[in-house]
Write an enzyme that holds these catalytic residues in place. Structure first.
Site, short mmCIF file in Angstrom:
data_model
loop_
_atom_site.label_atom_id
_atom_site.label_comp_id
_atom_site.label_asym_id
_atom_site.label_seq_id
_atom_site.Cartn_x
_atom_site.Cartn_y
_atom_site.Cartn_z
N GLU A 1 8.57 27.12 -6.84
CA GLU A 1 9.90 27.51 -7.30
C GLU A 1 10.73 28.14 -6.18
O GLU A 1 11.73 28.81 -6.44
CB GLU A 1 9.82 28.49 -8.49
CG GLU A 1 8.78 28.14 -9.54
CD GLU A 1 9.02 26.82 -10.26
OE1 GLU A 1 10.04 26.16 -9.97
OE2 GLU A 1 8.20 26.45 -11.12
N ASP B 1 13.04 17.24 -6.22
CA ASP B 1 11.78 16.88 -6.84
C ASP B 1 11.54 15.39 -6.66
O ASP B 1 12.45 14.57 -6.90
CB ASP B 1 11.81 17.19 -8.34
CG ASP B 1 11.76 18.68 -8.64
OD1 ASP B 1 11.21 19.43 -7.81
OD2 ASP B 1 12.26 19.09 -9.69
#
Length: 504
Positions: free
Chosen positions: A178, A317
């Site tokens: 994260e 991502d």
């Protein structure tokens, strides 16, 4: 220099439900993203191209791509995809059926010839050929700023060891889960041999034109350039929302296939137009050209601003390319060809650090790439119960493991190993993220509590002297959570060796 960074991650899904967010999530991402993205990279590598991008693969995803249960399940899933394509063709949707059958047959061929015995060989081939730089990370993807310092150090060093075991290569850099950071992490990274890591652009106050050594260390933080990254992936204006691209949310309910294009942001699913590959191809070419122009303009502007050659880092991502954005792998291949043709140097984060795209040190503060760029997603009121659960479970696990190791410090203890394995799965950052974003929140809470229960159950048996019961429980839970076979509790740092300055 331009650096493209891809972060590949899913939480541990095998043996924990199938649909809609269990193993189905893994197989969809594998078929739509991991297969085609690695195929693109291998095709470019076969042309002699190298240093194309920086590829992060988390240990927990790597474990799934090597797991025998997952490999068998994936093979079955691909066969089922092909059968659903037949159903579409026979059910009055010949264009959809033919298109999907062709795609499923190609995916099956790729899987059977390249992936059938695991993903490690696929990734290692790209690393050995210098096609990509590999980023590693800590085991099970914890939000490190909130994690006990001992388990934080253990999960990182074990994660790097896991990468070495799978790919014969210890990463120089990591994708911190994260992009979470708190002061002191850079010292942990330095001790573990990590030379660079990713943060989000706002962590550097938007000044991402160069990597920055963090505080007094030589560990470099590279920031995601948001103007460039958001050009691709933005809820309001990113490329995947274009009308010509395949719509992610609209399904043919008889087969589960996706027959429609986006058509319009306010158009209901029942009114979506049929997908047209020719329209999508034209949109791709336009968006490739736009991205190259965007990168060129950003590089020039940032170079002028800082008075030297600048760096632009775009990070996404991996699952965006194919799973969320069907045309993403095609766009990726076209961009990786078009950027050098336009005179733009493409490299990896390791290239950027070695070639001097590094500025002055920065006093990095608490940050993440989540909402608000702070810790609210993983530490806010909506997940206060999960934060408390994590703290309690980790405390119980460490106390129990310490006592077990004190009794026999030189003997491998598979019960202690499984306690740490379950504790790490409990504190996976995914559960709090899914709850905060209300994305399969029920599944996320269930998973957090299931691993917490496993940890406590084994610890209780061991603490009460029921050694045989503890071994039986550890063995039983290991059948479902058998990832990280190299995890060894004996390598857990003793409490007195951990720097208290990085204790949360």
């Amino acid at each position: 220099m331009f650096c493209l960074v891809l972060h590949s991650h899913l939480p541990w899904l095998p043996h924990h439900g199938r649909w809609p967010v269990g193993e189905e999530w893994l197989y969809q991402s594998w078929a739509a993203s991991y297969l085609p993205v690695t195929e693109v990279l291998r095709r470019l590598a076969d042309e002699g191209r190298s240093h194309l991008l920086t590829l992060g693969v988390t240990p927990v995803l790597a474990a799934q791509l090597d797991d025998p249960h997952s490999l068998a399940g994936m093979h079955h899933w691909l066969g089922n995809w092909q059968m659903r394509a037949h159903e579409a063709a026979l059910g009055g949707k010949p264009d959809l059926g033919v298109r999907e059958h062709r795609a499923a047959a190609h995916a099956l061929d790729l899987f059977e010839n390249r992936w059938r015995h695991g993903g490690s060989a696929v990734v290692r081939e790209l690393v050995d050929a210098d096609t990509v730089e590999l980023l590693g990370g800590p085991l099970a993807h914890p939000f490190q700023p909130l994690l006990d310092a001992r388990l934080r150090a253990f999960s990182l060093t074990e994660g790097l060891a896991d990468a070495r075991a799978r790919w014969g290569h210890t990463p120089n850099g990591i994708w911190a889960p994260e992009c979470g950071y708190t002061p002191g992490l850079e010292r942990l990274y330095d001790r573990a041999g990590v030379r660079h890591f990713m943060v989000d652009g706002p962590s550097l106050h938007g000044d991402t034109a160069l990597g920055r050594p963090v505080r007094e260390s030589e560990v470099v933080a590279f920031g995601r350039d948001l103007p460039v990254s958001y050009r691709v992936w933005s809820p309001k204006s990113g490329y995947p929302g274009h009308a010509a691209y395949r719509d992610f949310h609209t399904y043919d309910h008889a087969t589960g296939l996706k027959p429609s294009r986006v058509t319009g942001r306010t158009v209901g699913s029942e009114d979506k137009a049929p997908y047209d590959p020719a329209l999508a191809e034209a949109a791709l070419d336009k968006h490739v050209a736009d991205f190259v122009d965007t990168v060129r303009a950003r590089l020039r502007a940032e170079s002028d601003r800082v008075g030297r050659e600048a760096l632009v880092v775009a990070a996404f991502d991996t699952e965006l390319f194919g799973h969320w954005w069907y045309e993403g792998p095609q766009w990726l291949e076209k961009v990786l060809r078009a950027l050098p043709e336009a005179g733009i140097r493409v490299g990896t984060l390791d290239d950027a650090r070695r070639d001097g795209f590094v500025g002055d040190a920065v006093e990095l503060d608490d940050s993440s790439w989540g909402s608000g760029k702070d810790w609210r997603v993983w530490a806010g009121d909506q997940v206060a119960d999960i934060v408390q659960l994590n703290a309690e479970v980790v405390g119980t696990a460490l106390d129990t493991v310490d006592k077990a190791l004190d009794a026999a410090p030189h003997v491998r203890n598979h019960v202690a190993d499984q306690i740490l394995r379950e504790a790490l799965l409990t504190v996976s950052s995914d559960w709090a993220f899914m709850v905060s974003k209300d994305s399969a929140a029920g599944y996320a809470r269930e998973r957090a509590h299931k691993h917490a229960h496993a940890t406590r159950e084994i610890c209780d048996a061991l603490a009460s002297g029921r050694t045989d019961r503890a071994h039986a429980l550890a063995s039983g839970w290991n059948q479902a959570d058998s990832l990280f076979p190299g995890l060894d509790a004996r390598r857990l740092p003793p409490a007195q060796t951990v720097n208290p300055e990085i204790t949360p």
